[in-house]
Write a protein that holds these residues in place. Structure first.
Motif, PDB file in Angstrom:
ATOM      1  N   TYR A  44       0.841  -1.210   0.000  1.00  0.00           N
ATOM      2  CA  TYR A  44       0.000   0.000   0.000  1.00  0.00           C
ATOM      3  C   TYR A  44       0.876   1.260   0.000  1.00  0.00           C
ATOM      4  O   TYR A  44       2.034   1.231   0.436  1.00  0.00           O
ATOM      5  CB  TYR A  44      -0.946  -0.021   1.206  1.00  0.00           C
ATOM      6  N   ARG A  76       6.143   1.456   4.915  1.00  0.00           N
ATOM      7  CA  ARG A  76       7.582   1.425   5.175  1.00  0.00           C
ATOM      8  C   ARG A  76       7.835   0.805   6.545  1.00  0.00           C
ATOM      9  O   ARG A  76       6.929   0.665   7.352  1.00  0.00           O
ATOM     10  CB  ARG A  76       8.217   2.804   5.035  1.00  0.00           C
ATOM     11  N   CYS A  77       9.062   0.416   6.741  1.00  0.00           N
ATOM     12  CA  CYS A  77       9.421  -0.249   7.974  1.00  0.00           C
ATOM     13  C   CYS A  77       9.513   0.782   9.098  1.00  0.00           C
ATOM     14  O   CYS A  77      10.048   1.869   8.891  1.00  0.00           O
ATOM     15  CB  CYS A  77      10.768  -0.926   7.788  1.00  0.00           C
ATOM     16  N   LYS A 119      -7.626  -9.652   8.126  1.00  0.00           N
ATOM     17  CA  LYS A 119      -8.977  -9.583   8.688  1.00  0.00           C
ATOM     18  C   LYS A 119      -9.814  -8.802   7.689  1.00  0.00           C
ATOM     19  O   LYS A 119      -9.595  -7.620   7.483  1.00  0.00           O
ATOM     20  CB  LYS A 119      -8.904  -8.849  10.021  1.00  0.00           C
ATOM     21  N   PRO A 168     -13.294  -7.358   6.656  1.00  0.00           N
ATOM     22  CA  PRO A 168     -14.669  -7.099   7.091  1.00  0.00           C
ATOM     23  C   PRO A 168     -15.649  -7.638   6.055  1.00  0.00           C
ATOM     24  O   PRO A 168     -15.285  -7.812   4.892  1.00  0.00           O
ATOM     25  CB  PRO A 168     -14.757  -5.577   7.154  1.00  0.00           C
ATOM     26  N   TYR A 180     -19.044  -6.413   5.206  1.00  0.00           N
ATOM     27  CA  TYR A 180     -20.199  -5.528   5.353  1.00  0.00           C
ATOM     28  C   TYR A 180     -21.303  -5.948   4.394  1.00  0.00           C
ATOM     29  O   TYR A 180     -21.021  -6.290   3.237  1.00  0.00           O
ATOM     30  CB  TYR A 180     -19.799  -4.078   5.056  1.00  0.00           C
ATOM     31  N   SER A 197      -5.185  -3.572   2.829  1.00  0.00           N
ATOM     32  CA  SER A 197      -3.793  -3.082   2.881  1.00  0.00           C
ATOM     33  C   SER A 197      -2.772  -4.205   2.673  1.00  0.00           C
ATOM     34  O   SER A 197      -1.711  -3.970   2.090  1.00  0.00           O
ATOM     35  CB  SER A 197      -3.531  -2.405   4.236  1.00  0.00           C
ATOM     36  N   THR A 206      -7.323   2.563  11.531  1.00  0.00           N
ATOM     37  CA  THR A 206      -6.284   3.561  11.818  1.00  0.00           C
ATOM     38  C   THR A 206      -5.167   2.949  12.672  1.00  0.00           C
ATOM     39  O   THR A 206      -4.688   3.559  13.619  1.00  0.00           O
ATOM     40  CB  THR A 206      -6.903   4.783  12.534  1.00  0.00           C
ATOM     41  N   GLY A 244      -3.147   2.000   8.278  1.00  0.00           N
ATOM     42  CA  GLY A 244      -3.976   3.167   7.979  1.00  0.00           C
ATOM     43  C   GLY A 244      -3.209   4.465   8.196  1.00  0.00           C
ATOM     44  O   GLY A 244      -3.285   5.399   7.392  1.00  0.00           O
ATOM     45  N   ARG A 283     -12.327   3.705  14.292  1.00  0.00           N
ATOM     46  CA  ARG A 283     -13.060   3.128  15.416  1.00  0.00           C
ATOM     47  C   ARG A 283     -12.373   3.502  16.730  1.00  0.00           C
ATOM     48  O   ARG A 283     -13.027   3.847  17.696  1.00  0.00           O
ATOM     49  CB  ARG A 283     -13.114   1.599  15.257  1.00  0.00           C
ATOM     50  N   SER A 284     -11.034   3.413  16.753  1.00  0.00           N
ATOM     51  CA  SER A 284     -10.304   3.797  17.974  1.00  0.00           C
ATOM     52  C   SER A 284      -9.091   4.618  17.577  1.00  0.00           C
ATOM     53  O   SER A 284      -8.386   4.265  16.620  1.00  0.00           O
ATOM     54  CB  SER A 284      -9.778   2.578  18.722  1.00  0.00           C
ATOM     55  N   THR A 310      -7.752  -2.958   8.071  1.00  0.00           N
ATOM     56  CA  THR A 310      -8.382  -3.513   9.272  1.00  0.00           C
ATOM     57  C   THR A 310      -7.537  -4.579   9.954  1.00  0.00           C
ATOM     58  O   THR A 310      -8.008  -5.226  10.895  1.00  0.00           O
ATOM     59  CB  THR A 310      -9.759  -4.102   8.903  1.00  0.00           C
ATOM     60  N   GLY A 311      -6.332  -4.774   9.480  1.00  0.00           N
ATOM     61  CA  GLY A 311      -5.401  -5.621  10.206  1.00  0.00           C
ATOM     62  C   GLY A 311      -5.546  -7.106   9.961  1.00  0.00           C
ATOM     63  O   GLY A 311      -5.977  -7.546   8.887  1.00  0.00           O
ATOM     64  N   PHE A 312      -5.214  -7.870  10.991  1.00  0.00           N
ATOM     65  CA  PHE A 312      -4.948  -9.298  10.831  1.00  0.00           C
ATOM     66  C   PHE A 312      -5.550 -10.123  11.964  1.00  0.00           C
ATOM     67  O   PHE A 312      -5.818  -9.599  13.041  1.00  0.00           O
ATOM     68  CB  PHE A 312      -3.428  -9.525  10.851  1.00  0.00           C
TER      69      PHE A 312
HETATM   70  O1  N01 Z   1      -3.680  -3.423  11.753  1.00  0.00           O
HETATM   71  P1  N01 Z   1      -4.151  -3.048  13.238  1.00  0.00           P
HETATM   72  P2  N01 Z   1      -2.556  -2.713  10.859  1.00  0.00           P
HETATM   73  N1  N01 Z   1     -14.432  -1.969  11.443  1.00  0.00           N
HETATM   74  O2  N01 Z   1      -4.792  -4.286  13.769  1.00  0.00           O
HETATM   75  C1  N01 Z   1      -9.608  -1.131  12.761  1.00  0.00           C
HETATM   76  C2  N01 Z   1       2.450  -4.164  11.581  1.00  0.00           C
HETATM   77  N2  N01 Z   1       2.718  -3.130  10.625  1.00  0.00           N
HETATM   78  O3  N01 Z   1      -2.541  -3.405   9.541  1.00  0.00           O
HETATM   79  O4  N01 Z   1      -8.451  -0.456  17.129  1.00  0.00           O
HETATM   80  C3  N01 Z   1     -13.774  -0.842  11.666  1.00  0.00           C
HETATM   81  O5  N01 Z   1      -3.084  -2.429  14.029  1.00  0.00           O
HETATM   82  C4  N01 Z   1      -8.995  -1.212  14.115  1.00  0.00           C
HETATM   83  O6  N01 Z   1      -9.796  -0.532  15.050  1.00  0.00           O
HETATM   84  P3  N01 Z   1      -9.776  -0.967  16.615  1.00  0.00           P
HETATM   85  C5  N01 Z   1       2.507  -3.602  12.971  1.00  0.00           C
HETATM   86  O7  N01 Z   1       2.956  -4.576  13.864  1.00  0.00           O
HETATM   87  C6  N01 Z   1       3.987  -2.740  10.553  1.00  0.00           C
HETATM   88  O8  N01 Z   1      -2.702  -1.268  10.835  1.00  0.00           O
HETATM   89  O9  N01 Z   1      -9.860  -2.462  16.635  1.00  0.00           O
HETATM   90  N3  N01 Z   1     -12.509  -0.756  12.012  1.00  0.00           N
HETATM   91  C7  N01 Z   1      -7.650  -0.540  13.850  1.00  0.00           C
HETATM   92  O10 N01 Z   1      -7.781   0.846  13.824  1.00  0.00           O
HETATM   93  C8  N01 Z   1       1.076  -3.272  13.188  1.00  0.00           C
HETATM   94  O11 N01 Z   1       0.764  -3.092  14.540  1.00  0.00           O
HETATM   95  C9  N01 Z   1       4.316  -1.767   9.707  1.00  0.00           C
HETATM   96  O12 N01 Z   1     -10.944  -0.318  17.194  1.00  0.00           O
HETATM   97  C10 N01 Z   1     -11.855  -1.899  12.166  1.00  0.00           C
HETATM   98  C11 N01 Z   1      -7.333  -1.018  12.443  1.00  0.00           C
HETATM   99  O13 N01 Z   1      -8.545  -1.347  11.838  1.00  0.00           O
HETATM  100  C12 N01 Z   1       0.425  -4.447  12.537  1.00  0.00           C
HETATM  101  O14 N01 Z   1       1.170  -4.656  11.369  1.00  0.00           O
HETATM  102  C13 N01 Z   1       3.370  -1.134   8.924  1.00  0.00           C
HETATM  103  C14 N01 Z   1     -12.471  -3.146  11.963  1.00  0.00           C
HETATM  104  C15 N01 Z   1      -6.459  -2.245  12.433  1.00  0.00           C
HETATM  105  O15 N01 Z   1      -5.232  -1.933  12.980  1.00  0.00           O
HETATM  106  C16 N01 Z   1      -1.001  -4.305  12.159  1.00  0.00           C
HETATM  107  O16 N01 Z   1      -1.246  -3.033  11.616  1.00  0.00           O
HETATM  108  C17 N01 Z   1       2.074  -1.563   9.013  1.00  0.00           C
HETATM  109  C18 N01 Z   1     -13.825  -3.146  11.582  1.00  0.00           C
HETATM  110  N4  N01 Z   1     -14.488  -4.280  11.368  1.00  0.00           N
HETATM  111  C19 N01 Z   1       1.758  -2.577   9.872  1.00  0.00           C
HETATM  112  N5  N01 Z   1     -11.569  -4.110  12.185  1.00  0.00           N
HETATM  113  C20 N01 Z   1       5.730  -1.410   9.661  1.00  0.00           C
HETATM  114  O17 N01 Z   1       6.071  -0.311   9.549  1.00  0.00           O
HETATM  115  C21 N01 Z   1     -10.422  -3.486  12.518  1.00  0.00           C
HETATM  116  N6  N01 Z   1     -10.597  -2.155  12.508  1.00  0.00           N
HETATM  117  C22 N01 Z   1       6.754  -2.454   9.773  1.00  0.00           C
END
Ligand code: N01
Length: 529
Positions: free
Chosen positions: A47, A51-52, A144, A146, A148, A161, A181, A185, A204-205, A374-376
């Motif tokens: 995305y 970056r690291c 993960k 969603p 909807y 992402s 976020t 994000g 969301r948070s 939305t992460g993992f």
């Molecule tokens: O995922 P996250 P990420 N509806 O789980 C929200 C690594 N990383 O991909 O907090 C609405 O942190 C969720 O909200 P909430 C790093 O270890 C490293 O961003 O659950 N919102 C949160 O805001 C990182 O910690 C780099 O309320 C929803 C977001 O989505 C890890 O990866 C760069 C939802 C998820 O945040 C994960 O990061 C990027 C829903 N149904 C990532 N579900 C480096 O730089 C989730 N959310 C190495």
């Protein structure tokens, strides 16, 4: 069925390093990799802005001094393409590709108690018969998604992402919505905001975020690091998180408010992630933590003009660092742009997706592109996806129904000759993961070498050692503030997931000392047969 000594699952940083080490040990190893190339998370997370957030010189392998000297990082925090090209370079330099089967997803594995060997089956029906099975599947590799109502009717594109397409996406003239976020994000928001006609961020948070203080690496800096690389590595190995930051040995509460302000200001401007180590007890003591959290909240307030947006972006209700903080480049200031809107989906959740956009309980947002950041399903998602059957046909899913149990994060009783890299029960995501990978892989190679010298066909964790380790991991976690946030460290990111604290919070140095002790005691806690 193909025969080899080791099947390694995953060709990310862990799998590649394991392949290199096990070859050095004289073993035949095959890596099976679901995607079509090396790189793991760095292959998938393309995305914009990825970056690291660990400094490049520390987020790199230390096993080859020549590689260390010859690779030239261009920025303090490498972009995703630069990290990926580093991984490609490593794969080519050490001729690793020849033992990797791409486009091969592991479907199941079964331990055969008569031969003490694993039978590993891929989705396409290929099978391997191997003595050892090493799961290097990553902690953040099962996305993960969603679901909807109506999302299939959306006329535009929806991206995750971590499943980003290879071809560049143009956001020019588009109305883009980002959901989530976390770090992903936070990294993409400023970059997409600069391109899109309008960007709506659905939050969301709110979480804490520290500026990356990224910068190009000058030749002087590069020379200086390389002249002293071994010492830098030692510092990293001896630091709690493997980042090389030596924590300030003082409590935040022992400092005067003026001293604290100066220390936090300096950390804010340079340390990125290391901000959490500005005092020794920020992650241990609520009152100390509050001083750091207040400082960051003030910094957020200074960056955001609109009072409503400012309040929404201010994290409350959990200690700083208990949820992994982000490291950002201009995230908060991005919300001062005319073309950026922040929407609070805690108070008005997303209801559904229509052909033209997204509807919250409050109103509709017309969009051309939707991004799920939305992460993992962290730590266990990818370990539990395949069906892994150990002794007596028990599956890992059954064994871990109430949360992961293992010894040293590496071995699971009932699953002889299977090892997990940088998973639950190890420093993993609380550390510089690449350093933790090397630490575990080298130790594991010694363990396998030891078993082979003894003439053992199998290595298995004892149940007692496993129970003690799980208790120790829990006890260490409860000495910290980490359990005080609903985060993916605790399984809170997926509904219905067991709520246990997963990574080992005793630090990479503490973990290494334990590994060394166990090895010196002839691998106490493992039995060989
Ligand atoms: O995922 P996250 P990420 N509806 O789980 C929200 C690594 N990383 O991909 O907090 C609405 O942190 C969720 O909200 P909430 C790093 O270890 C490293 O961003 O659950 N919102 C949160 O805001 C990182 O910690 C780099 O309320 C929803 C977001 O989505 C890890 O990866 C760069 C939802 C998820 O945040 C994960 O990061 C990027 C829903 N149904 C990532 N579900 C480096 O730089 C989730 N959310 C190495």
């Amino acid at each position: 069925m193909k025969k080899c000594d080791v099947v390694i699952v995953g060709a990310g940083l862990g799998g590649l390093r394991a392949l290199y080490a096990l070859r050095q040990l004289g073993l035949s190893a095959t890596v099976i990799e679901a995607s079509d190339d090396v790189g793991g998370v760095w292959h998938h997370n393309r995305y914009p802005g990825a970056r690291c957030d660990v400094e490049s010189y520390d987020y790199s392998y230390m096993f080859s001094p020549e590689l260390e000297q010859e690779w030239r990082w261009s920025e303090r925090y490498a972009t995703q393409p630069e990290v990926l090209s580093y991984i490609h370079h490593v794969a080519e330099r050490f001729n690793l590709r020849r033992d990797i089967e791409f486009n091969t997803r592991m479907e199941r594995a079964k331990f055969d108690e008569a031969s003490n060997r694993w039978c590993v089956t891929a989705q396409d029906g290929q099978e391997w018969d191997s003595q050892y099975l090493i799961m290097a599947v990553g902690q953040l590799s099962t996305t993960k998604q969603p679901n909807y109502p109506g999302q299939e009717t959306f006329k535009g594109n929806i991206y995750h992402s971590a499943a980003w397409p290879r071809e560049p996406i143009s956001f020019g003239g588009k109305r883009v919505g980002i959901i989530g976020t976390g770090s992903s994000g936070v990294q993409m928001t400023p970059v997409i905001a600069a391109q899109a006609e309008h960007l709506t961020v659905f939050q969301r948070s709110a979480n804490f975020s520290i500026p990356a203080a990224n910068a190009p690496v000058s030749d002087e800096e590069d020379n200086a690091v390389k002249a002293d690389y071994a010492a830098r590595r030692q510092r990293a190995l001896n630091s709690p998180s493997g980042l090389g930051f030596v924590p300030n040995g003082v409590s935040a509460l022992e400092a005067t408010p003026q001293e604290r302000e100066a220390v936090y200001e300096a950390a804010w401007n340079r340390l990125g992630f290391g901000f959490a180590l500005a005092y020794k007890d920020i992650l241990l003591d609520d009152a100390s933590n509050a001083t750091a959290a207040d400082f960051i909240r003030q910094k957020i307030a200074q960056q955001v003009d609109d009072p409503v947006t400012r309040k929404l972006l201010t994290p409350e209700g959990f200690p700083f660092g208990a949820k992994r903080p982000s490291v950002d480049s201009n995230y908060f200031k991005t919300f001062n742009r005319e073309n950026v809107t922040l929407v609070d989906i805690k108070s008005s959740p997303i209801k559904d997706i229509s052909p033209d956009g997204l509807r919250t309980t409050e109103r509709e947002y017309p969009l051309d592109v939707i991004i799920y950041a939305t992460g993992f399903d962290a730590f266990t998602g990818s370990l539990l996806r395949p069906e892994i059957k150990g002794r007596n046909g028990e599956t890992l899913r059954e064994k871990w129904a109430s949360g992961p149990v293992n010894y040293l994060g590496l071995g699971v009783s009932g699953f002889p000759n299977m090892f997990v890299l940088v998973g639950p029960g190890s420093p993993s995501l609380l550390s510089n993961v690449i350093l933790s990978i090397e630490q575990q892989v080298d130790w594991l190679s010694d363990l396998i070498g030891f078993a082979s010298t003894k003439g053992s066909a199998a290595i298995e964790t004892t149940q007692e050692a496993e129970l003690e380790w799980v208790e120790h991991v829990n006890a260490r976690a409860h000495e910290t503030l980490y359990p005080k946030a609903a985060s993916y460290y605790t399984g809170a990111e997926v509904e219905g997931k067991p709520r246990v604290f997963m990574p080992y919070s005793g630090g990479v140095r503490g973990y290494r000392r334990i590994l060394e002790r166990v090895a010196n005691e002839e691998y106490n806690g493992f039995r060989f047969f």
